[in-house]
Design a protein around this motif. Structure first.
Motif, mmCIF file in Angstrom:
data_model
loop_
_atom_site.group_PDB
_atom_site.id
_atom_site.type_symbol
_atom_site.label_atom_id
_atom_site.label_comp_id
_atom_site.label_asym_id
_atom_site.label_seq_id
_atom_site.Cartn_x
_atom_site.Cartn_y
_atom_site.Cartn_z
ATOM 1 N N LEU A 39 11.718 -3.996 -11.909
ATOM 2 C CA LEU A 39 11.158 -5.026 -11.034
ATOM 3 C C LEU A 39 10.177 -5.906 -11.810
ATOM 4 N N PRO A 40 10.057 -7.187 -11.443
ATOM 5 C CA PRO A 40 9.030 -8.029 -12.064
ATOM 6 C C PRO A 40 7.642 -7.524 -11.687
ATOM 7 N N SER A 41 6.696 -7.641 -12.602
ATOM 8 C CA SER A 41 5.363 -7.073 -12.393
ATOM 9 C C SER A 41 4.609 -7.725 -11.238
ATOM 10 N N ASN A 42 5.006 -8.954 -10.875
ATOM 11 C CA ASN A 42 4.313 -9.667 -9.794
ATOM 12 C C ASN A 42 5.054 -9.570 -8.459
ATOM 13 N N ILE A 46 10.245 -7.283 -1.050
ATOM 14 C CA ILE A 46 11.487 -6.642 -1.490
ATOM 15 C C ILE A 46 12.376 -6.344 -0.291
ATOM 16 N N LEU A 47 13.666 -6.576 -0.471
ATOM 17 C CA LEU A 47 14.680 -6.153 0.493
ATOM 18 C C LEU A 47 15.455 -4.995 -0.129
ATOM 19 N N ASP A 48 15.539 -3.880 0.580
ATOM 20 C CA ASP A 48 16.258 -2.698 0.113
ATOM 21 C C ASP A 48 17.503 -2.524 0.979
ATOM 22 N N VAL A 110 15.874 -8.132 -4.396
ATOM 23 C CA VAL A 110 16.737 -7.337 -3.523
ATOM 24 C C VAL A 110 17.190 -6.145 -4.352
ATOM 25 N N ILE A 111 17.007 -4.940 -3.826
ATOM 26 C CA ILE A 111 17.401 -3.738 -4.551
ATOM 27 C C ILE A 111 18.427 -2.952 -3.747
ATOM 28 N N LEU A 142 18.809 -6.267 -8.087
ATOM 29 C CA LEU A 142 18.966 -5.055 -8.879
ATOM 30 C C LEU A 142 19.850 -4.081 -8.112
ATOM 31 N N ASN A 143 21.001 -3.759 -8.691
ATOM 32 C CA ASN A 143 21.952 -2.882 -8.032
ATOM 33 C C ASN A 143 22.335 -1.745 -8.971
#
Length: 210
Positions: A39-42, A46-48, A110-111, A142-143
């Motif tokens: 993930l980006p540090s900032n 987030i959508l899971d 989005v993860i 990210l998947n």
């Protein structure tokens, strides 16, 4: 695919698996944690997708305790268990079908993990376009998911799906790395990569909205 039929079958399947889900998926924890590591540090919002009981959120909330998470899953029983976790009160949960509910907009990321290999290529394209639209400019998808190593394995899985989907509640249709990337490109994602994770038949796909 009849998305409503498939969604109801998957809901029944995962609701029945609620008491064994966490134990089964413990072997994938390092794979799930790779979502947080990338993930980006900032990151703030987030959508899971396919959150299940929230196993991938354990490490995420340790590293980013103030992050806002919307978790979507087809199984109400899974989301009930997610809400029982010590971070559960921080998570907005939505029970529903990915293809019919509103994801919202302007997510930093989005993860998803171990969830999207249940869909055929044409349906994944619809879903990936929807994910793309839900991200803000510069956002990342990210998947971490199951893959196959050859096109023949992919064909065999899809043929099995077509033959048995009416009688089996849950059938995996993982794609090759090449075809996963191809669909992400068609959905307009950029800077796409596929990296190894601890589990050999999984990859972490990273793609940006730019």
């Amino acid at each position: 695919m009849d998305i409503n039929f498939n969604a109801e079958k998957n809901k029944e399947f995962f609701n029945m698996k609620i008491n064994e889900y966490d134990e089964t998926h413990q072997v994938f924890m390092n794979t799930k944690n790779e979502l947080t590591n990338n993930l980006p540090s900032n990151v703030k919002n987030i959508l899971d997708l396919g959150a299940g009981t929230g196993l991938e959120l354990i490490e995420l909330f340790k590293k980013y305790p103030q992050v806002n998470v919307v978790a979507i899953d087809i199984s109400d029983k899974m989301l009930e268990k997610l809400k029982e976790r010590d971070f559960g009160y921080k998570v907005k949960t939505i029970c529903g079908n990915f293809f019919t509910i509103d994801f919202g907009r302007n997510y930093d990321a989005v993860i998803s993990t171990s969830a999207l290999h249940h869909f055929l290529k044409e349906d994944k394209l619809i879903l990936y376009k929807k994910i793309y639209e839900s991200l803000k400019e510069g956002g990342v998808f990210l998947n971490s998911d199951k893959i196959v190593n050859t096109n023949q394995e992919e064909i065999d899985a899809i043929n099995y799906y077509n033959e048995f989907i009416q009688v089996k509640p849950h059938i995996d249709t993982p794609l090759s790395i090449e075809h996963e990337i191809e669909i992400l490109e068609k959905a307009n994602f950029k800077n796409i990569s596929a990296s190894n994770v601890e589990t050999s038949n999984y990859r972490l796909f990273k793609a940006y909205k730019k």
